[in-house]
Design a protein around this motif. Structure first.
Motif, short mmCIF file in Angstrom:
data_model
loop_
_atom_site.label_atom_id
_atom_site.label_comp_id
_atom_site.label_asym_id
_atom_site.label_seq_id
_atom_site.Cartn_x
_atom_site.Cartn_y
_atom_site.Cartn_z
N THR A 1 1.76 -3.48 4.85
CA THR A 1 2.78 -3.45 4.12
C THR A 1 3.91 -2.68 4.80
OG1 THR A 1 1.18 -2.78 2.47
CG2 THR A 1 3.55 -0.95 2.85
N HIS B 1 0.39 -1.12 0.07
CA HIS B 1 -0.32 -0.06 -0.46
C HIS B 1 0.86 1.86 -0.02
CE1 HIS B 1 -4.19 -1.79 -0.29
NE2 HIS B 1 -3.28 -2.25 1.06
N ARG C 1 6.51 0.61 3.09
CA ARG C 1 6.35 0.05 1.60
C ARG C 1 7.98 0.57 0.94
NH1 ARG C 1 6.96 1.77 -3.75
NH2 ARG C 1 8.31 3.70 -2.74
N THR D 1 1.93 1.86 -4.83
CA THR D 1 1.50 1.06 -5.03
C THR D 1 2.17 -0.03 -5.64
OG1 THR D 1 -0.94 2.20 -4.74
CG2 THR D 1 -0.63 -1.11 -4.72
N SER E 1 -4.93 -3.55 7.49
CA SER E 1 -4.73 -3.33 6.13
C SER E 1 -4.44 -2.01 6.90
CB SER E 1 -4.63 -3.25 5.25
OG SER E 1 -4.94 -2.71 4.31
N PRO E 2 -3.04 -0.97 6.62
CA PRO E 2 -1.59 -1.75 6.26
C PRO E 2 -0.82 -2.09 6.69
CG PRO E 2 -1.40 0.79 6.23
CD PRO E 2 -3.10 0.31 7.09
#
Length: 403
Positions: free
Chosen positions: A388, A60, A79, A151, A384-385
């Motif tokens: 990530t 994400h 990320r 992404t 979520s996230p």
């Protein structure tokens, strides 16, 4: 996979839960404190069986989350950290970008607000017209879209295997089939009773996911939070129709509902997953309508906050249940994004369950939530996230322990 327990009953750090956050925390602690003894306790027979192993595999970008929130900052940093971790270890991943699509003019105002949020969160994003959208996703239909190039997609199970290998190489232990049944605060440490024997640790971190509130209650650290399990159901496009989706296609989310809506995601193996919806699960590990726990039903029925939530979102909730029961309804939701998808193009894929925390006021927690009591730390909301963000969440937790 499981290391034999050491004869010594003392550890510098004990972690409950061998999902991606628990393993990332063990990995980070050993990296910062080489030579220390770290023990990960997992009730299942293997790691990453629930949220980590059943999610959509998306890296994400951080576009959706409230500016200044932990989700926003940790997703953006996470990320980048996860991409670097995967690159160095040869783990399958790809930064392929995604589009968030306004299917009609009524959604454009919300899309513009999302573009502003992307700027606030430091996420590169560009509003694109129908012509540019057709170049990126030829079978997607929309009047406008927000393109998010940062992404990506990744195999989180492979990430967990890499974390485990490095944990054990550094002298850490991962004990599977070992459930925590009792916690006791003692001077300068915590005593942990498990189904595999007792252990004393200088610090304990609870990353138990779907069971995190129950573990926190053992330490008096639940803070009024209660996990409400929501099942997300997926379909998969049959291989001969996978050409309908190039990368990731998302709808404009409904700001009144705490889920992103049914979307289309290319996985690292090339398959195209569609979903998830969001329905109340009838068990913590309730991956189908037939997975029913009497204890969980009692929790639902006595949860006043859940009743308030049902009154507020009953129309949306009814639609989610109908999509769960009707493949035709699920297909229609996908056709808003990709009109050429037909019911025959879809086959069932495995479902996941989201451990969504509800606070003491009966509201769904919209940010990561961490509590502390004595020599224990408890991750009580990490949907979520979180995958990530896992490497950055681990960094934050270890920093707090060190302080």
């Amino acid at each position: 996979m499981t290391n034999a327990p050491d004869s010594s009953p003392r550890a510098d750090l004990a972690i409950v839960g061998a999902g991606i956050i628990g393993l990332a925390t063990a990995h980070r602690y050993l990296s910062d404190h080489p030579g220390c003894r770290v023990v990960v306790l997992e009730s299942e027979e293997r790691p990453a069986m629930h949220q980590t192993g059943r999610n959509s595999g998306v890296l994400h970008s951080g576009v959706y989350y409230r500016p200044g929130s932990a989700k926003a900052s940790l997703a953006v940093a996470g990320r980048s950290s996860m991409v670097e971790f995967c690159r160095r270890r040869g783990i399958a991943h790809e930064v392929c970008g995604k589009v968030i699509v306004a299917v009609d003019r009524s959604e454009q105002e919300r899309l513009a607000a999302l573009a502003e949020r992307a700027v606030a969160n430091g996420v590169p994003a560009e509003l694109i017209d129908r012509r540019r959208l057709a170049e990126l996703e030829p079978y997607c239909d929309g009047v406008e879209a927000l393109q998010i190039p940062s992404t990506g997609i990744v195999d989180y199970s492979a990430v967990c295997h890499a974390l485990m290998a490095e944990i054990t190489a550094a002298g850490g232990e991962v004990r599977t089939g070992t459930a925590v049944v009792r916690l006791a605060h003692v001077a300068g440490s915590v005593r942990i009773s498990t189904t595999g024997g007792d252990l004393e640790a200088a610090w304990l971190v609870n990353c138990a996911g779907l069971r995190c509130d129950q573990v926190a209650e053992l330490a008096g650290a639940a803070g009024g939070y209660r996990v409400v399990p929501f099942r997300g159901e997926y379909y998969e496009l049959v291989p001969e129709r996978s050409y309908l989706v190039n990368n990731l296609i998302y709808p404009v989310p409904d700001p009144s509902f705490p889920f992103l809506g049914v979307h289309l995601t290319r996985m690292v193996d090339g398959t195209i997953h569609a979903g998830p919806n969001a329905v109340l699960a009838l068990a913590r590990e309730g991956y189908s309508w037939t997975d029913i726990s009497r204890a969980q039903l009692r929790e639902h029925l006595t949860n006043r906050g859940l009743w308030r939530l049902a009154r507020r979102y009953w129309r949306t909730g009814a639609g989610e249940v109908w999509r769960s029961l009707s493949k035709a309804a699920f297909t229609r939701a996908l056709q808003r994004l990709v009109p050429d998808i037909e019911a025959d193009d879809l086959v069932r894929s495995k479902a996941g369950v989201r451990a969504q925390a509800m606070d003491s006021a009966g509201d769904l927690e919209d940010d990561f939530a961490v509590t502390h009591a004595g020599h224990t730390t408890h991750v009580l909301n990490a949907p979520s996230p979180a995958a990530t963000s896992s490497l950055e969440i681990a960094k934050m937790i270890v920093s707090r322990i060190d302080r």
